[in-house]
Scaffold this motif. Structure first.
Motif, PDB file in Angstrom:
ATOM      1  N   THR A 270       0.844  -1.200   0.000  1.00 47.88           N
ATOM      2  CA  THR A 270       0.000   0.000   0.000  1.00 47.88           C
ATOM      3  C   THR A 270       0.872   1.240   0.000  1.00 47.88           C
ATOM      4  O   THR A 270       1.758   1.388   0.858  1.00 47.88           O
TER       5      THR A 270
ATOM      6  N   ASN B 176     -14.673   2.233  -4.421  1.00 46.15           N
ATOM      7  CA  ASN B 176     -13.238   2.354  -4.658  1.00 46.15           C
ATOM      8  C   ASN B 176     -12.911   1.881  -6.069  1.00 46.15           C
ATOM      9  O   ASN B 176     -13.442   0.856  -6.529  1.00 46.15           O
TER      10      ASN B 176
ATOM     11  N   ASN C 288      -7.777   2.768  -2.282  1.00 45.17           N
ATOM     12  CA  ASN C 288      -8.496   2.798  -1.008  1.00 45.17           C
ATOM     13  C   ASN C 288      -8.842   4.249  -0.709  1.00 45.17           C
ATOM     14  O   ASN C 288      -8.041   4.989  -0.147  1.00 45.17           O
TER      15      ASN C 288
ATOM     16  N   GLN D 276     -10.691   7.084   1.130  1.00 46.25           N
ATOM     17  CA  GLN D 276     -11.360   7.446   2.372  1.00 46.25           C
ATOM     18  C   GLN D 276     -11.545   8.951   2.371  1.00 46.25           C
ATOM     19  O   GLN D 276     -10.659   9.712   2.754  1.00 46.25           O
TER      20      GLN D 276
END
Lengths: 114, 118
Positions: free
Chosen positions: A20, A58, A67, A69
């Motif tokens: 990530t 997403n 991802n 948010q």
């Protein structure tokens, strides 16, 4: 003020593992787009994935997923099943309110280990 | 996807000379192109926005007389580094945005041009 922040100057990941890459952004516009680009050592900029600020889900593109948010203003890139060819610089970018200009983050250098 | 071609990919020149870099959109018309400069291990810095048929819009701190931009057609923008000096050595990359259709408005980039001024 920095509009795009990528806090990881460098990352290592083992081949076939997931990784990530972090990206946070700052904007007061309700409408914006977030992009990830890959830059291998050859220098070309390769578009990977896009997330619109109004998108409910997403974004995903093959091994890449984002991802998103929104409340945290983060748009992390997830690369699954890393390959040696994924070793490159990765830039997060934002386009505000359908404007012309893109703002790029400082980048993260990803190294995939065999 | 859309293709943007940039030429030359590498150029070495003597201090004081001028260098022209071309950016072409091969399969679409680009009314607007963007020129970026990238220092080693750094991010892309927008230098100017090139508008077809009108003057380019330069970012703050970029010398318009030093970096001449011409966008004479819908498929070609050129960046000329005039009276180049060693501090102009850098990676220059152009891009264009495709509007409409299935595109998300992402930028398509040329291959980049690495300029070395001796």
């Amino acid at each position: 003020a920095q509009k795009i922040t990528q806090t990881q100057p460098g990352m290592f990941v083992q081949e076939k593992e997931a990784v990530t890459l972090d990206c946070t952004y700052d904007t007061s516009d309700p409408s914006y787009g977030l992009f990830w680009y890959k830059q291998p050592s050859s220098g070309e900029m390769i578009f990977l994935i896009y997330q619109g600020s109004y998108d409910q889900q997403n974004a995903t593109e093959g091994r890449y997923s984002l991802n998103f948010q929104k409340a945290r203003k983060s748009a992390n890139l997830v690369i699954s099943a890393s390959q040696l060819g994924d070793s490159a610089m990765y830039f997060c970018a934002m386009r505000e309110n359908y404007g012309q200009n893109f703002v790029f983050g400082p980048g993260t250098r990803l190294s995939v280990l065999p | 996807g859309a293709v943007v071609s940039q030429h030359p990919s590498r150029v070495i020149c003597k201090s004081g000379t001028s260098v022209k870099i071309e950016c072409r959109s091969l399969d679409f018309q680009a009314t607007t192109m963007f020129w970026y400069r990238q220092f080693p291990k750094k991010s892309l810095m927008l230098m100017a926005t090139s508008n077809e048929g009108s003057k380019a819009t330069y970012e703050q701190g970029v010398e318009k007389d030093k970096f001449l931009i011409n966008h004479a057609s819908l498929t070609l923008s050129t960046l000329t580094v005039t009276s180049a000096h060693p501090e102009d050595s850098s990676f220059y990359i152009c891009s264009a945005r495709v509007y409409g259709g299935a595109n998300t408005g992402e930028l398509f980039f040329g291959e980049g041009s690495r300029l070395t001024v001796l």
